[in-house]
Design an enzyme around this catalytic site. Structure first.
Site, PDB file in Angstrom:
ATOM      1  N   SER A 122       0.715  -1.446  -0.351  1.00 22.71           N
ATOM      2  CA  SER A 122       0.011   0.237  -0.183  1.00 22.71           C
ATOM      3  C   SER A 122       1.176   1.033  -0.069  1.00 22.71           C
ATOM      4  O   SER A 122       1.950   1.406  -0.061  1.00 22.71           O
ATOM      5  CB  SER A 122      -1.123  -0.071   1.006  1.00 22.71           C
ATOM      6  OG  SER A 122      -0.358  -0.241   2.384  1.00 22.71           O
ATOM      7  N   TYR A 123       0.029   2.317   0.205  1.00 21.33           N
ATOM      8  CA  TYR A 123       1.287   4.043   0.290  1.00 21.33           C
ATOM      9  C   TYR A 123       1.355   3.679   1.401  1.00 21.33           C
ATOM     10  O   TYR A 123       1.379   3.645   2.455  1.00 21.33           O
ATOM     11  CB  TYR A 123       0.140   4.856   0.444  1.00 21.33           C
ATOM     12  CG  TYR A 123       0.722   5.947  -0.306  1.00 21.33           C
ATOM     13  CD1 TYR A 123       0.878   6.623  -1.748  1.00 21.33           C
ATOM     14  CD2 TYR A 123       0.439   7.043   0.758  1.00 21.33           C
ATOM     15  CE1 TYR A 123       1.624   7.691  -1.786  1.00 21.33           C
ATOM     16  CE2 TYR A 123       1.145   8.244   0.516  1.00 21.33           C
ATOM     17  CZ  TYR A 123       1.723   8.538  -0.629  1.00 21.33           C
ATOM     18  OH  TYR A 123       2.061   9.510  -1.088  1.00 21.33           O
ATOM     19  N   PRO A 124       3.280   4.548   0.593  1.00 30.83           N
ATOM     20  CA  PRO A 124       4.015   3.703   1.558  1.00 30.83           C
ATOM     21  C   PRO A 124       4.758   5.317   2.689  1.00 30.83           C
ATOM     22  O   PRO A 124       5.103   5.281   3.991  1.00 30.83           O
ATOM     23  CB  PRO A 124       5.673   4.003   1.598  1.00 30.83           C
ATOM     24  CG  PRO A 124       4.803   4.455   0.135  1.00 30.83           C
ATOM     25  CD  PRO A 124       3.975   4.230  -0.656  1.00 30.83           C
TER      26      PRO A 124
ATOM     27  N   HIS B 142      -4.224   7.964   4.389  1.00 34.79           N
ATOM     28  CA  HIS B 142      -3.648   6.580   4.326  1.00 34.79           C
ATOM     29  C   HIS B 142      -3.612   5.710   5.370  1.00 34.79           C
ATOM     30  O   HIS B 142      -3.711   6.322   6.346  1.00 34.79           O
ATOM     31  CB  HIS B 142      -2.342   6.933   4.188  1.00 34.79           C
ATOM     32  CG  HIS B 142      -1.798   7.901   2.831  1.00 34.79           C
ATOM     33  ND1 HIS B 142      -2.291   7.769   1.092  1.00 34.79           N
ATOM     34  CD2 HIS B 142      -1.489   8.819   2.425  1.00 34.79           C
ATOM     35  CE1 HIS B 142      -2.241   8.898   0.856  1.00 34.79           C
ATOM     36  NE2 HIS B 142      -2.142   9.688   1.573  1.00 34.79           N
TER      37      HIS B 142
END
Length: 627
Positions: A338-340, A395
């Site tokens: 996923s988005y880091p 996020h």
DNA sequence: GCAAGGTC
């Protein structure tokens, strides 16, 4: 049908949202920018009814900030930097993104902003509106904002049906931050470079013909300050002698050591007096005062944030924060994780985490572990992760999306993927369970205790080898009140030792805790002050430490000698700005007021620094002669 | 040639 343009902060969000709102039936077009795609579909928005929709994105900021041309380096006296006009500028890439926005908005009726729901995202939303209006003035009255915190379908659909407005206060707060960072950074960087640039000796390894830049930045200096602070604490450390008592008993060949409950004392005579009192009253006999036994746990980790990922990759794999974040970005672009960049350490209730665990059941190294978690049998079943307190409202925590199998060939990416996945599985596991026993002896009037742990279930530790928890030796089987013979009773001495030099992992922790930089920029600041030759990496017995250079130490002490009220090298100034930005967001201060306050503070500091600039030079000369 | 913050 009306035409609605939706704009997200990055293509991955545009793609995901378009997929959800179109029910998987959107068609994709290229844009002038290679990072950006346009997705067309139809959707029924409350403000427009059934509409033709184009979902697109930018890639971060759409504009940048700079001083106007007349105030470039060398073109004006430095103090003018504090009130020179500021202009919005675009890079070539930003120009391409902007032309896409303008083209799509030309014949649009509504604009809906889908940037991340954080402060910076609000500002990027505002940049998008400014750009859109350049092509289509009528849009100004028809701008909406989607509020969402993750990409679960129902949540996104709800965001589409409940449009909000852009939050101008958040926009103002970001603009304030940008302006203060720019003016203070540019002014002091020019000043320091002109004052010291020709005087400093650069260490070998830097390019000889290039004049060095000695920069000031609101994040660079506190980061440097942390490193210098540690360095000085070690340099000035004076070891102190201490004394303590320690007992041991031996049953058969089993020896157990009991530590003094007073720890240690810095007074030799006092310890000697206590020691003799004990010997006189009890000789070599002690009594079991109490035995406390209780179940104990080792907690599984919290869901993974960027800062935690960087800290742990530094600690476990010796990767720099920059390298680990880059590897994580690659993994994200390839769709493995996923988005880091996230600060969130709890999972939204609606996320299907079991499905993500299921993805991992095919992996060779932890597939069996994941299968067992979902099997419904055995002790270590799937658990919803613990919830931390942080939420960036943009996020979810970092987690694996699909199994990478043998698809990775880059070593760093392999390591980071394995770490992210093991961390995720550990989050979805049971805590490790054990049993702890503390036995306390009384010897004369003094108490001494020993601790024993039996690990009963390793649970998450099976998949998370980075954390250690082992059974210690069992305590002897003695009852409360029982007299025991001591095999030794000693008075010992020792001395305090200095802390170690700063590791990158500690520095990340300090920056995060003090609000210096963000998840996305912490690694860059550490990198920057190495480029500037303020600190250096140094390997000492298998560890890499960050050590300040002569220049780095001189800058910190030089500004201390000048005596600014709020030290440049301490996190206070930056924190104060955060407080002010929060007040702008809450409507308690306005932008002009805060910009004025902060800029006039920096102007005062500039005046003081400039009048005492010799102190900076003297400090450098002094320190060079001793380092 | 300068900052910090997004993202690629």
């Amino acid at each position: 049908m009306p035409r609605v343009i939706c704009v997200a902060e990055k293509n991955s969000i545009a793609k995901a949202v378009a997929g959800i709102l179109s029910g998987g039936r959107s068609s994709r077009r290229d844009s002038p920018s290679k990072y950006i795609k346009n997705y067309d579909f139809t959707f029924d928005f409350p403000f427009s009814g059934p509409s033709n929709v184009t979902m697109t994105s930018v890639a971060g900021h759409l504009t940048g900030l700079d001083l106007d041309q007349a105030h470039g380096w060398g073109k004006c006296p430095i103090p003018q930097v504090f009130d020179a006009p500021i202009v919005d500028i675009r890079t070539k890439d930003q120009e391409k993104m902007a032309s896409n926005i303008k083209r799509e908005c030309r014949n649009a009726d509504f604009l809906m902003i889908w940037t991340d729901c954080d402060r910076e995202g609000e500002y990027i939303g505002w940049e998008i509106v400014q750009t859109a209006v350049q092509a289509n003035r009528a849009l100004r009255e028809n701008v909406f904002r989607a509020s969402f915190s993750h990409l679960e379908s129902r949540h996104i659909a709800q965001a589409a049906r409940n449009p909000n407005r852009l939050d101008q206060r958040a926009v103002d707060a970001v603009r304030t931050r940008m302006e203060v960072d720019l003016r203070s950074g540019v002014a002091f960087t020019r000043f320091l470079t002109e004052l010291l640039g020709s005087k400093i000796e650069r260490d070998s390894g830097s390019k000889p013909n290039q004049r060095p830049i000695i920069s000031y930045g609101t994040c660079q200096f506190p980061t440097l300050g942390f490193v210098v602070d540690r360095f000085e604490r070690i340099r000035k450390f004076v070891p102190e002698k201490f004394w303590y008592l320690v007992l041991s008993i031996s049953i058969g060949s089993d020896k157990t050591t009991f530590q003094w409950e007073r720890g240690h004392l810095f007074d030799r005579l006092a310890v000697a007096v206590i020691y003799e009192t004990c010997i006189e009253s009890s000789r070599n006999m002690a009594k079991v005062a109490y035995v406390k036994s209780k179940p104990t746990s080792k907690y599984r980790p919290y869901p993974l944030t960027t800062v935690e990922l960087q800290k742990n990759c530094s600690r476990y794999f010796k990767m720099s924060a920059k390298v680990s974040l880059e590897a994580a970005e690659k993994l994200y672009q390839k769709g493995y994780i996923s988005y880091p960049r996230t600060e969130t350490d709890s999972y939204p209730q609606a996320m299907d985490l079991r499905a993500l665990v299921q993805q991992q059941t095919s992996e060779s190294r932890w597939g069996t572990y994941a299968q067992n978690q979902l099997s419904g049998m055995g002790p270590n079943q799937f658990q919803w992760p613990r919830a931390g307190k942080n939420d960036d409202k943009a996020h979810p925590p970092i987690h694996p999306i699909i199994s990478a199998g043998a698809g990775l060939d880059n070593e760093n990416e392999k390591k980071v993927y394995e770490y992210v996945t093991r961390h995720f599985l550990a989050c979805c596991s049971e805590d490790a369970k054990g049993h702890s026993t503390t036995m306390t002896l009384q010897w004369g009037p003094e108490f001494f205790s020993a601790n024993g742990i039996v690990v009963l279930e390793k649970n998450f530790l099976e998949v998370y080898p980075y954390m250690k928890w082992d059974s210690t030796k069992q305590l002897p089987n003695l009852n409360v009140g029982q007299d025991v013979e001591l095999s030794s009773y000693l008075m010992k001495d020792g001395q305090t030792s200095p802390p170690n030099q700063m590791t990158e992992s500690e520095l990340i922790l300090l920056m995060d805790a003090n609000g210096i930089g963000t998840d996305a920029t912490i690694a860059e600041h550490i990198e920057k002050i190495q480029q500037r030759d303020y600190i250096k990496k140094k390997k000492m017995n298998k560890q890499t430490y960050l050590i300040p250079t002569t220049l780095g130490v001189s800058l910190v002490h030089g500004f201390e000698a000048i005596g600014l009220e709020d030290s440049f090298a301490k996190p206070f100034l930056r924190r104060q700005m955060e407080v002010d930005l929060k007040m702008i967001c809450d409507g308690n201060k306005n932008r002009a007021e805060v910009v004025n306050d902060l800029i006039s503070k920096y102007q005062d500091y500039y005046g003081l620094t400039s009048s005492r600039k010799n102190k900076l030079i003297e400090t450098y000369t002094d320190i060079k002669s001793v380092m």
